[in-house]
Write an enzyme that holds these catalytic residues in place. Structure first.
Site, PDB file in Angstrom:
ATOM      1  N   SER A  92      -2.550   1.253 -10.593  1.00 14.14           N
ATOM      2  CA  SER A  92      -2.189   0.359  -9.488  1.00 14.14           C
ATOM      3  C   SER A  92      -3.393  -0.439  -9.005  1.00 14.14           C
ATOM      4  O   SER A  92      -3.249  -1.591  -8.569  1.00 14.14           O
ATOM      5  CB  SER A  92      -1.587   1.168  -8.338  1.00 14.14           C
ATOM      6  OG  SER A  92      -2.471   2.190  -7.918  1.00 14.14           O
ATOM      7  N   ARG A 103       1.644   7.818  -5.043  1.00 11.22           N
ATOM      8  CA  ARG A 103       3.101   7.955  -5.086  1.00 11.22           C
ATOM      9  C   ARG A 103       3.667   8.426  -3.751  1.00 11.22           C
ATOM     10  O   ARG A 103       4.757   8.019  -3.354  1.00 11.22           O
ATOM     11  CB  ARG A 103       3.507   8.942  -6.189  1.00 11.22           C
ATOM     12  CG  ARG A 103       5.029   8.989  -6.355  1.00 11.22           C
ATOM     13  CD  ARG A 103       5.439   9.781  -7.562  1.00 11.22           C
ATOM     14  NE  ARG A 103       6.875   9.648  -7.767  1.00 11.22           N
ATOM     15  CZ  ARG A 103       7.743  10.639  -7.646  1.00 11.22           C
ATOM     16  NH1 ARG A 103       7.323  11.837  -7.294  1.00 11.22           N
ATOM     17  NH2 ARG A 103       9.022  10.448  -7.872  1.00 11.22           N
ATOM     18  N   HIS A 159       1.610   0.960  -6.302  1.00 12.38           N
ATOM     19  CA  HIS A 159       1.218   2.370  -6.422  1.00 12.38           C
ATOM     20  C   HIS A 159       1.407   2.857  -7.850  1.00 12.38           C
ATOM     21  O   HIS A 159       2.163   2.288  -8.646  1.00 12.38           O
ATOM     22  CB  HIS A 159       2.053   3.240  -5.469  1.00 12.38           C
ATOM     23  CG  HIS A 159       3.414   3.575  -5.988  1.00 12.38           C
ATOM     24  ND1 HIS A 159       3.695   4.744  -6.659  1.00 12.38           N
ATOM     25  CD2 HIS A 159       4.577   2.869  -5.953  1.00 12.38           C
ATOM     26  CE1 HIS A 159       4.967   4.758  -7.004  1.00 12.38           C
ATOM     27  NE2 HIS A 159       5.527   3.636  -6.585  1.00 12.38           N
ATOM     28  N   CYS A 160       0.700   3.916  -8.185  1.00  9.46           N
ATOM     29  CA  CYS A 160       0.929   4.683  -9.409  1.00  9.46           C
ATOM     30  C   CYS A 160       1.047   6.133  -8.977  1.00  9.46           C
ATOM     31  O   CYS A 160       1.693   6.408  -7.969  1.00  9.46           O
ATOM     32  CB  CYS A 160      -0.171   4.448 -10.436  1.00  9.46           C
ATOM     33  SG  CYS A 160      -1.854   4.640  -9.796  1.00  9.46           S
ATOM     34  N   ARG A 161       0.415   7.063  -9.676  1.00  6.26           N
ATOM     35  CA  ARG A 161       0.475   8.455  -9.229  1.00  6.26           C
ATOM     36  C   ARG A 161      -0.560   8.733  -8.149  1.00  6.26           C
ATOM     37  O   ARG A 161      -0.260   9.283  -7.098  1.00  6.26           O
ATOM     38  CB  ARG A 161       0.268   9.419 -10.401  1.00  6.26           C
ATOM     39  CG  ARG A 161       0.339  10.891  -9.988  1.00  6.26           C
ATOM     40  CD  ARG A 161       0.162  11.816 -11.176  1.00  6.26           C
ATOM     41  NE  ARG A 161       1.257  11.661 -12.117  1.00  6.26           N
ATOM     42  CZ  ARG A 161       2.451  12.253 -11.992  1.00  6.26           C
ATOM     43  NH1 ARG A 161       2.685  13.038 -10.940  1.00  6.26           N
ATOM     44  NH2 ARG A 161       3.397  12.072 -12.884  1.00  6.26           N
TER      45      ARG A 161
END
Length: 695
Positions: free
Chosen positions: A646, A569, A638-640
């Site tokens: 992702s 992120r 993206h993710c976290r």
């Protein structure tokens, strides 16, 4: 209605889907649709058994008399009946009893749609957390809980601020994150005991006016606030210590923010700030942590060096071109930077340092330069005291008729300019003139005074230089003496029969030792001001704040294939890097609000990183978005953490675009980003996607 649900759940052997009994979930909503059914069929038997075991482990029986109950991720539709035991039987609910013991009730991530009135059977409840449920309102009877201080109802379905919250006068902490709140009602001012307020991730357009007067921690991050001007911040500045305005649309810092004199932590991450006004920054005397990452700042105001309490400053993702040039391209060795490296106006730095050095003149002191007897003027090393006393000291310096000075041997000529009694030529008698004196004579007198003042200023700086050196030397000697005393104590403990020759020296009382240790710690934490003389004979001031951490090198995503980046992120926060690398599209595989919708095109896939989550159904939509992004510029996925969700989306695109099998796409992705680790559920869905591609 709540009682009927309980009675129905406790009497029938076949309960409705999602019912609860004795705190254990007896069934819940299943995935529906063809995609979901295909996904369930793809799960192995062992995986299903593991999920059932995990569900049973999550359930927790309430032990009578316990003060806390956790029931997170239990798919509860109501508050568990097992909590209402152990006390006087309720007249309204005959099957339930008062529970005087329960003080903390945490039921996050469930399916509760309303708060039942039987919660009033928990009269001593102090902490109630119903975050991540399906609440749309707060009932009025909740104000009957006179002990309730902490109320957490974030991630629910509030479309406006729940007015009945304003009637819970006992609240000290309120969390309403991730809802759709646009403003605060005027009645909110009634919560005079409220100290901690979080409205993170809502739809506020401005800093609310109706902030209670005693707020200490205020979180307004991730809203749509564009102006930092606020009368309410001025009103609560006496109590405010933590302020979060990150992830908003703020471009300028208003002068009214100078009121934040008591704020210790200030977060301004991910805004559009270009300039930090020195007059504003210099007012934040209490600041310990300052977060400014991912803005558009290219220069810090010199006033930052006067913040003696500042220990952490985050400058990542900004435009400090000068610092970027100092990094060697072929070396991985970290470079240490000082705060001055981020300030372009070096002359202003030196001016501020000189202006804020405290000179404390003494009176009636006689100096004998021949036998080196002199009096050392006491000064303070803390910038805070320097600033507070500067004006008073300047006035004293002009009014005092005598001054103590210490001069080096090569400055005897300057010393001769002061008369034997150290009387300065600034009194009225020294320059008494008749009314008929000419204008020229007045000019001569003014010049003479100015020369005298310049001479005094030079002497003061020389005095301060020598004084600081003496204090440093004294400090070292004190440390040596303290260590010697400690060694003597240890030695005497080893030889209990031998008496020390000097008992006062070796036997330091325990209280005195603690005081000495505390004094040493305070000395270490204080800013150190030193004067050095350059080759041009110009006196320079160096102000060093120990234990100060500066973060400015941000995390960047990994290039997996051409024009496709994979990261966490924070990578999506770094707008400077994204623009520099021609990224036009951002695929977010998590429930995160777009940070810069005016700069990039976003696709948000709201999915949790759990084995049961159905990411398969989103592959087609995500692949089309990635394709479009690569055609127009570049895309960030993206993710976290950039590890599971992702990474799975990246592999699905590589498989589709290049007709590759799962293992081949996995090898390409892990080569570019070695930390990837998709969960087992996502892996099974990617293998199913492989079968679909090669039918």
């Amino acid at each position: 209605m709540f009682l009927k649900k309980l009675l129905k759940g406790s009497s029938n052997s076949t309960r409705p889907r999602g019912a609860t009994f004795n705190g254990i979930y007896t069934g819940g909503d299943n995935l529906s649709g063809s995609s979901e059914q295909n996904y369930n069929n793809s799960l192995t038997t062992s995986t299903k058994q593991t999920n059932r075991q995990t569900l049973l482990l999550k359930s927790m029986e309430y032990i009578n008399g316990s003060s806390t109950y956790y029931g997170n991720y239990m798919d509860y539709f109501d508050i568990p009946v097992q909590l209402f035991v152990g006390g006087e039987q309720s007249e309204i609910y005959p099957m339930l009893s008062y529970n005087q013991s329960l003080k903390s009730l945490i039921l996050d991530f469930n399916k509760i749609t309303e708060i039942p009135d039987c919660i009033t059977l928990l009269p001593n409840l102090n902490h109630l957390s119903l975050a991540a449920n399906q609440l749309t309102h707060v009932p009025e009877f909740l104000s009957q809980l006179k002990s309730l201080e902490t109320f957490e109802i974030g991630i629910n379905q509030f479309t406006c601020f729940p007015l009945n919250v304003c009637k819970i006068k006992s609240l000290t902490s309120l969390h309403l994150e991730t809802n759709n709140i646009k403003s605060l009602p005027e009645e909110f001012l009634n919560l005079v005991n409220l100290k901690d307020l979080s409205l993170f991730d809502n739809q506020l357009k401005e800093i609310p006016d109706s902030l209670p007067n005693n707020i200490e921690k205020l979180n307004l991050g991730c809203n749509d606030i564009s102006s930092s001007k606020s009368d309410s911040l001025i009103r609560i500045s006496h109590s405010l210590t933590t302020l979060n305005l990150s992830e908003n649309k703020i471009e300028e810092l208003d002068e009214s923010l100078s009121c934040l004199v008591n704020v210790k932590t200030l977060m301004l991450d991910c805004n559009m700030i270009k300039v930090i006004p020195g007059s504003v920054l210099g007012s934040w005397k209490s600041l310990v942590t300052l977060n400014l990452p991912h803005n558009l700042i290219s220069d810090l105001p010199p006033e930052v060096i006067l913040l003696s309490n500042l220990r952490i400053i985050d400058l990542r993702g900004n435009n400090f071109e000068n610092c970027k040039k100092l990094i060697p391209t072929e070396s991985s060795t970290p470079i240490s930077f000082k705060i001055e490296d981020f300030i372009q106006n070096k002359e202003r730095i030196n001016s501020l340092k000189f202006d804020n050095i405290e000179i404390l003149p003494t009176t009636n002191s006689i100096i004998n330069s021949n036998n080196n007897n002199y009096e050392v003027i006491t000064t303070t090393a803390t910038t805070k005291n320097i600033i507070e006393n500067k004006e008073d000291n300047d006035e004293k310096l002009l009014n005092n008729s005598t001054i103590s000075i210490v001069l080096d041997s090569n400055n005897k000529s300057e010393n001769n300019e002061i008369n034997e009694n150290n009387q300065l030529l600034t009194t009225d008698d020294d320059y008494n003139t008749d009314k008929n004196d000419s204008f020229t004579e007045s000019e001569d007198i003014i010049k003479k005074i100015q020369i005298e003042l310049d001479s005094i200023e030079i002497q003061q700086k020389q005095l301060l230089l020598k004084q600081i050196k003496l204090k440093e030397k004294m400090k070292k000697e004190k440390n040596k003496l303290f260590k010697f005393q400690q060694q003597e104590i240890i030695h005497q403990e080893q030889l209990p029969q031998s008496k020390p020759e000097n008992e006062k020296l070796t036997n330091i009382p325990e209280q005195q030792q603690k005081q000495q240790q505390q004094q040493q710690q305070q000395e270490v934490q204080q800013p150190i001001i030193t004067l050095t003389k350059s080759t041009s004979s110009k006196v320079e001031v160096e102000m060093i704040v120990p234990n100060q951490l500066i973060f400015w090198q941000s995390i960047v995503p990994d290039l997996i294939i051409d024009k496709l980046y994979l990261g966490c992120r924070e990578c999506a926060m770094n707008k400077s890097w994204l623009k520099d690398n021609n990224v036009t599209h951002i695929l977010t595989v998590a429930n995160f609000k777009p940070l810069y919708p005016d700069l990039f095109k976003y696709l948000i896939i709201n999915i949790e990183d759990v084995d049961e989550a159905n990411i398969y159904q989103h592959f087609k939509e995500m692949n089309a978005f990635i394709d479009e992004g690569r055609e127009k510029g570049g895309v960030l996925i993206h993710c976290r953490a950039g590890v599971s969700r992702s990474a799975s989306a990246t592999m699905a695109f590589i498989m589709m675009k290049n007709s590759l099998k799962f293992q081949e796409a996995f090898d390409i992705t892990i080569k570019g980003r070695p930390r990837i680790y998709p969960n087992i559920g996502f892996i099974n869905q990617l293998k199913k996607f492989e079968k679909d591609l090669f039918k």
